[in-house]
Design an enzyme around this catalytic site. Structure first.
Site, PDB file in Angstrom:
ATOM      1  N   ARG A  87     -14.106  -9.103 -18.841  1.00 22.84           N
ATOM      2  CA  ARG A  87     -14.451  -7.798 -18.262  1.00 22.84           C
ATOM      3  C   ARG A  87     -14.977  -6.819 -19.339  1.00 22.84           C
ATOM      4  O   ARG A  87     -14.252  -6.400 -20.221  1.00 22.84           O
ATOM      5  CB  ARG A  87     -13.213  -7.221 -17.617  1.00 22.84           C
ATOM      6  N   ARG A  98     -25.100  -7.824 -25.150  1.00 21.74           N
ATOM      7  CA  ARG A  98     -24.595  -6.633 -24.451  1.00 21.74           C
ATOM      8  C   ARG A  98     -23.933  -5.679 -25.436  1.00 21.74           C
ATOM      9  O   ARG A  98     -24.027  -4.453 -25.281  1.00 21.74           O
ATOM     10  CB  ARG A  98     -23.633  -7.027 -23.329  1.00 21.74           C
ATOM     11  N   CYS A 139       1.418  -7.623 -12.825  1.00 24.01           N
ATOM     12  CA  CYS A 139       0.198  -7.622 -12.037  1.00 24.01           C
ATOM     13  C   CYS A 139      -0.949  -7.371 -13.001  1.00 24.01           C
ATOM     14  O   CYS A 139      -0.834  -6.512 -13.872  1.00 24.01           O
ATOM     15  CB  CYS A 139       0.243  -6.535 -10.960  1.00 24.01           C
ATOM     16  N   GLU A 174     -15.535 -17.850 -15.418  1.00 22.29           N
ATOM     17  CA  GLU A 174     -16.988 -17.881 -15.249  1.00 22.29           C
ATOM     18  C   GLU A 174     -17.564 -19.209 -15.741  1.00 22.29           C
ATOM     19  O   GLU A 174     -18.402 -19.812 -15.086  1.00 22.29           O
ATOM     20  CB  GLU A 174     -17.647 -16.714 -15.984  1.00 22.29           C
ATOM     21  N   LEU A 231      32.780 -21.230 -25.303  1.00 19.87           N
ATOM     22  CA  LEU A 231      33.100 -19.812 -25.321  1.00 19.87           C
ATOM     23  C   LEU A 231      33.701 -19.440 -23.973  1.00 19.87           C
ATOM     24  O   LEU A 231      33.052 -19.615 -22.939  1.00 19.87           O
ATOM     25  CB  LEU A 231      31.846 -18.982 -25.595  1.00 19.87           C
ATOM     26  N   PHE A 245     -17.572  -7.626 -21.373  1.00 22.85           N
ATOM     27  CA  PHE A 245     -18.558  -8.567 -21.910  1.00 22.85           C
ATOM     28  C   PHE A 245     -19.219  -8.083 -23.204  1.00 22.85           C
ATOM     29  O   PHE A 245     -20.423  -8.109 -23.343  1.00 22.85           O
ATOM     30  CB  PHE A 245     -19.625  -8.803 -20.830  1.00 22.85           C
ATOM     31  N   GLU A 248     -16.465  -3.416 -14.242  1.00 24.47           N
ATOM     32  CA  GLU A 248     -16.275  -3.381 -15.691  1.00 24.47           C
ATOM     33  C   GLU A 248     -16.315  -1.990 -16.324  1.00 24.47           C
ATOM     34  O   GLU A 248     -15.580  -1.731 -17.288  1.00 24.47           O
ATOM     35  CB  GLU A 248     -17.349  -4.255 -16.363  1.00 24.47           C
TER      36      GLU A 248
END
Length: 1204
Positions: free
Chosen positions: A799, A767, A60, A680, A317, A801, A1148
């Site tokens: 996430r 950023r 997950c 995105e 085998l 950025f 984020e």
């Protein structure tokens, strides 16, 4: 999709995962439900260990696993809620009470509301199928276009077939051949399945060992050996325990249920988990063919070469005999990974020797000399692998030493140092304990007002049952076609020719689509620097050159393989270092500067300088990129159903390519199976290709990428290289000064690997520069960022950025300052933190700054100082296991850094029955956005959530939407929804005044009959934004989300393994709109950060080809990866006046808090290095991210690392 089942336990499992908030994007949820159902069907009252084990084959990417385990723990006989009656110190009822006016709730769901499990209501196995097991078996044969599949019931038929088809592959579970056919494009014309043959499924206990038929599944082998260990004397089962320890790590239950023991042996994998144990134990193999039978010992002669065995073409085998261990030999077959060394070490070194330090030194020296690996050896990690061999032998040596001591044979061996004893322990993990605390809604809040309540994700029940529809779940159109991308195999080259003749011979082939077919523009991308299809040149491996279109996905895969492209290779730039050397950058550098750097350096007592590499990260959303394009047949109209975070750019890029106005293109998204920034912009590379194929053929076209394609084509998080210089006051280099650790100046150069196009790389670097301070006030600062132009697939949003990379650099130099000063790291961090009202290095005033509250609460709730003493005590008592503890703060700016993106729209339709259809510009990617929007509308309109529905996001309802990203979607879309609701309420107000005692439905009906519009739009624009890098002024962000996390880890200094003992998180999310969703976001982001900083590592060849293209080579955190104790608390009484209903963005910000694990690992490594000062260890050392087992082991410098 259909409902997973109608049985009681199945529905109970669906209910519990949904109500315990264990489903976010939901794409993985049906598989997890079925794993739980399978366990309950076989064990109605499982232990918690069995529950955890059942999920080892599931992944997950959203939840962080905790809510899934907590919800399903209610099935466990040892794991349900104790109601405060147990003695568990972690029980929610034992948490400290808060005696203020604020009520803290420790529970996100009520287990008493769950439907009880009643195994008696399970459907019986169909009797008509049961009768088949007694019917005579007969041969089955299936003929495909290129493959014949045969299932044989008898050994004689099998051996006859091997004579007729000596090249035929024997398949039982298809866990190896299936992968080779799917991902390595191997073709096996004849496949024989021997799974029904009695001789190949037999299990017999003999005088010398237990024999297993070669077709026995591994779970059957495991169960048989477990029974033997329980029943037989310990000295006879040493080998069995060794095999069981390997099977414990082998795979999930899903694989072990079908994979056979014979298949594992005959595959002859050089990285096999089991074969070294079989070889070391002297297992015997029985090999047969028509008319012959022989038994051979399984040793190095059985594997004459890479993926080769001694078997002849007609031989198979039949069985393997795993021997009992003999009492005299028990010492040499301990249950440890160390058996591997037995295959490479000269036995003569051990024969007749005393088990002491001299033997250890002799063997290690021999192994170091014998195990020479070339620097370019397959698999890489040469130093780590050589060191690991010596480390494993040392573990083996210690285990035997311990056994000899217990048996009173001290005269034959050395004495075991008590501090070494923990090195012999096998990896064990205690059952998880967790606490989630949040502020309950005020007393008196209406029950219908669900804002602030832990409302489950509105689609969780459908996601759990398998009824939720994702892009590829949409039924195929009658005349639909399938598309497969044709991509570059070179990093930088001219395209000389494209030959599709072989592809055209594939059945169902329709056409090949390339740049020559495009009616509009082949240029695309945010900065128009990309191509939809490469025309004359390719600039990365995985760049799209064209696409084949066929009638089925299988034919499309074959046809794509048939497209032959010739290249003329050009010089390629792969790494950041390559780009720096060649001055290969996009545009001029970015820079933020404040204060007087020269003055700051001159005033400093000392300077720390260094560099840090931060690796990239694959998004690994569970649903890969998928698009369906449906041409409408008139005026250039086309409808696209896509898994994307950005409907607007999908629409505009396709319109530009087709040469039509954007109003002819409709893009729809119901939900996506995860995104994390990866959808995105990069989703458009698939959508444009599919739309082009639909345009060319005039028919619906679908494409869903395989995992290996997705990882190759779409890029990920930007790798970073940072070089920094940090002076500080109070360095221990000057006697007589206060060792304050106060930072006075900082200079950092950042380099990001942007890849072959700009995409979002400039915004990511912006950023990063805006977060280079993390939470610390630095009076004199300069940050410079370069975007490296390389020949890798374009890296993109992920996430955080750019923020996590820059903040990790900040915490790295902060850590080094603390070490150099000789001060506690938490003291130095606290001393340098911003205060309320301070200006950041980009001159934004900090208002409502809660990082101090988060920090102090985290220090207290984690019992940091007491546990620090316990860690020091543990480290003194254990030489080869070390623990580390670290607390880290975070400050994350909330807003798109491009001001105009901070806008959103909403549309509300109110129908005459009172039901409300709500649409907004955000996309549900698992973060619970739709649920929160319904909560916002419910409070605004004062109606129950049951009356409000969100169907999808589409460009023909809300136009010009910003991407669902930057942690602002709830803020901006929530305000837009609120605005639309207010518009509706204004229109209904006259009717409410006329009929104040009426119902919502009464007012709606009255408005309709008075011809008042019951449809309204809403809009919102975030105010007061607009930062300028040129002037270092203006607000970059609307506000900041803050938090703190404390993590404790334990590392194995010999293997590099680590486990997370405990994590405490305190997060300020304002007044939470939905505590369950917000805590889920905190935990999910944290575990994704755990992957970024510790386990997820991308590997490229020197030629720029990605090696890590799937879960077998790229590891994301699994159920067993999360902290054993996981405590999350939402900061109370901290309303945020700048966002909808006083909430805060949360998607984020928590990710970076996983850096507390990285620096706890570094703390543990430092403890290990401190005890090995004779190996020239330095107090300051570089640990690059991710802190993988390889990096941890190599950093724990000791006598073994010096040998290699």
């Amino acid at each position: 999709m259909t409902h997973l089942g109608k049985s009681i336990s199945d529905q109970s499992g669906e209910e519990r995962i949904a109500k315990s908030h264990g489903s976010q994007c939901g794409f993985c949820t049906p598989g997890i439900v079925m794993s739980m159902y399978t366990l309950l069907r076989n064990q109605p009252e499982p232990t918690f260990e069995e529950i955890e084990d059942a999920f080892q084959g599931n992944l997950c990417r959203c939840t962080g696993y905790r809510p899934i385990l907590q919800g399903f723990r209610t099935f466990s006989r040892d794991g349900g809620c104790c109601g405060g009656k147990g003695d568990n110190p972690n029980c929610c009822m034992n948490q400290k009470k808060d005696h203020t006016q604020v009520t803290l709730s420790p529970s996100l769901f009520n287990p008493e509301e769950f439907m009880p499990l009643d195994p008696t209501q399970e459907p019986i196995f169909p009797p008509e199928l049961l009768r088949l097991k007694d019917a005579p078996q007969r041969q089955l044969r299936f003929e495909g276009e290129r493959v014949t599949w045969i299932q044989v019931p008898t050994l004689k038929e099998l051996l006859d077939l091997k004579v007729q088809h000596p090249e035929a592959k024997l398949v039982v579970g298809n866990t190896e051949i299936g992968i080779e056919m799917k991902f390595k494009n191997r073709l096996f014309p004849v496949i024989v399945c021997p799974a029904w043959i009695p001789e190949l499924n037999s299990v017999e206990r003999g005088p010398e060992g237990i024999s297993f038929g070669a077709a026995c599944p591994l779970n059957s082998v495991e169960k048989t050996l477990q029974d033997a260990v329980a029943e037989l004397p310990a000295h006879k089962t040493e080998v069995f325990r060794g095999v069981l320890e390997q099977l414990r790590w082998f795979a999930g239950k899903q694989v072990k249920s079908v994979a056979s023991i014979g298949g594992n042996i005959i595959t002859a994998s050089p990285i096999s988990d089991l074969n070294p144990v079989f070889m070391a134990s002297g297992a015997k193999l029985t090999i047969v063919s028509r008319g012959t039978r022989r038994t051979v010992r399984m040793d190095h002669t059985f594997f004459p070469g890479y993926r080769k065995t001694l078997l002849g073409p007609e031989e198979i085998l039949l069985s393997i005999e795993i021997p009992y261990s003999r009492e005299a030999l028990c010492m040499t077959l301990c249950t440890n990974d160390s058996e591997v060394w037995m295959g490479v070490c000269s036995y003569s070194l051990l024969s007749g020797s005393f088990w002491n330090e001299k033997l250890l030194q002799d063997v290690c020296a021999g192994l170091a000399e014998e195990l020479q690996l070339a620097p370019d050896a397959p698999g890489g990690m040469v130093e780590f692998r050589r060191t690991l061999t010596l480390s494993f032998f040392f573990k083996f040596y210690l285990t035997v030493l311990q056994k000899l001591g217990k048996e009173g044979l001290e005269d034959k061996c050395g004495k075991l140092d008590p501090t070494f004893a923990s090195a012999t322990l096998l990896f064990q993990k205690d059952p998880p304990a967790n606490v989630q605390l949040y502020q309950e809604v005020p007393k008196g809040q209406s029950e219908e007002d669900v804002v602030g309540r832990p409302l489950p994700h509105l689609a969780a029940a459908m996601q759990a049952s398998g009824e939720a529809v994702y892009c590829d779940d949409i039924p195929r159109y009658e005349n639909e076609l399938s598309l497969r991308l044709v991509t570059s195999t070179r990093a930088h080259a001219k395209i000389k020719s494209i030959d599709i003749s072989e592809a055209q011979t594939v059945p169902g082939f329709v056409c090949f689509v390339s740049a020559d077919d495009i009616p509009g523009s082949n240029r695309t991308g945010l900065f128009n620097d990309e191509t939809i299809f490469a025309k004359d040149k390719v600039t990365c491996v995985g760049q799209i050159i064209g696409a084949v279109v066929t009638d089925t996905p299988e034919h499309a895969q074959r046809a794509a393989q048939g497209v032959k492209i010739t290249y003329e290779e050009l010089p390629a730039i792969i790494t950041i270092e390559d780009a720096i050397k060649n001055s290969s950058f996009y545009g001029p550098e970015l820079k933020i500067e404040k204060g007087n750097l020269q003055k700051g350096f001159s005033e400093a007592d000392n300077v720390v300088s260094g560099e840090l590499h931060i690796g990239g990260q694959e998004h690994f959303y569970l649903e890969t990129h998928c698009t369906i394009a449906v041409p409408k047949g008139e005026a250039g109209e086309m409808e696209l159903i896509a898994s994307t975070q950005n409907t607007m750019k999908t629409q505009s890029f396709i319109a530009s390519m087709l040469g039509v106005p954007e109003n002819r293109i409709v893009v729809r998204v119901k939900r996506t199976g995860g995104g994390f920034g990866g959808k995105e912009t990069r989703s458009t590379v698939v959508s444009t290709a599919v739309a082009m194929a639909a345009y060319k053929t005039g028919r619906p076209v679908r494409c869903m990428l395989d995992r290996d394609e997705d990882m190759l084509i779409t890029g990920g998080r930007h790798p970073f290289l940072a070089r920094y210089k940090v002076p500080y006051v109070g360095g221990c280099a000057r006697v007589g000064f206060m060792k304050t650790g106060k930072i006075v100046a900082l200079e950092v150069d950042y380099y990001s690997n942007a890849g072959n196009t700009v995409d979002l790389s400039r915004s990511v670097m912006e950023r990063a520069l805006l977060h280079m301070d993390n939470c610390y006030k630095i009076p004199n600062i300069r940050g410079t960022g370069w975007l490296c132009k390389t020949n890798l697939a374009s890296n993109t949003a992920f996430r955080g950025f750019g923020g996590p990379q820059a903040m990790l650099v900040a915490e790295n130099w902060m850590d080094e300052v603390a070490v150099t000063c000789g001060l506690p790291a938490e003291e130095v961090r606290r001393k340098n933190m911003y205060k309320e009202g301070d200006l950041t290095h980009f001159n934004q005033k900090l208002e409502g700054f809660t990082v101090h509250r988060c920090w102090d609460e985290c220090l207290a709730s984690s019992q940091y100082h007491a546990r620090k003493s316990e860690v020091d005590k543990f480290n003194k008592e254990n030489c080869w296991k070390k623990r580390g503890l670290c607390i880290i703060p975070t400050k994350f700016g909330i807003s798109f850094t491009i001001p105009f993106l901070n806008q959103a729209g909403a549309l509300i339709h109110v129908y005459t029955d009172g039901s409300v259809l709500l649409t907004h510009g955000g996309i549900e990617i698992g973060q619970g956005l739709h649920t929160k929007m319904v909560q916002v509308a419910s409070r605004a309109l004062k109606i129950p959530v049951s009356k409000i529905y969100i169907s999808e996001t589409s460009t023909n309802t809300v136009p010009n939407t910003s991407p669902t990203a930057a942690s602002v979607s709830t803020d901006i879309n929530g305000q837009a929804v609120y605005d639309a609701c207010q518009n509706i309420l204004k229109r209904l107000e006259p009717f409410k005044r006329k009929n104040p005692s009426g119902s919502w439905e009464d007012w709606v009906t009255a408005a309709y009959k008075d011809a008042v519009s019951l449809s309204a739009t809403g809009f919102y624009k975030t105010p007061n934004l607009g930062y300028s890098f040129e002037t270092n002024s203006g607000n970059a962000f609307h506000y900041f989300t803050c938090g703190a996390a404390c993590s404790e880890v334990e590392i194995d200094c010999l293997s590099g393994d680590h486990k997370i003992l405990r994590t405490d998180i305190v997060m300020d999310v304002g007044s939470s709109l939905n505590p369950a969703i917000d805590i889920g976001q905190v935990e999910g982001a944290f575990v994704q950060g755990l992957g970024l900083f510790t386990v997820e590592e991308l590997h490229y060849s020197p030629e720029g080809s990605l090696h890590t293209r799937g879960p077998s080579t790229y590891k994301i955190p699994a159920f067993g990866s999360i902290p054993i104790e996981f405590r999350v608390s939402l900061l109370r009484e901290c309303p945020n006046r700048k966002a909808i209903y006083a909430s805060k963005g949360v998607g984020e910000p928590p990710l970076f808090l996983a850096a507390s694990i990285f620096f706890a690992i570094k703390d543990a490594i430092r403890a290990a290095r401190a005890q090995n000062t004779d190996n020239n260890t330095k107090e300051l050392f570089q640990l690059n991210s991710p802190a993988t087992s390889e990096k941890i082991r190599n950093a724990c410098v000791d006598k073994f690392t010096t040998l290699v």
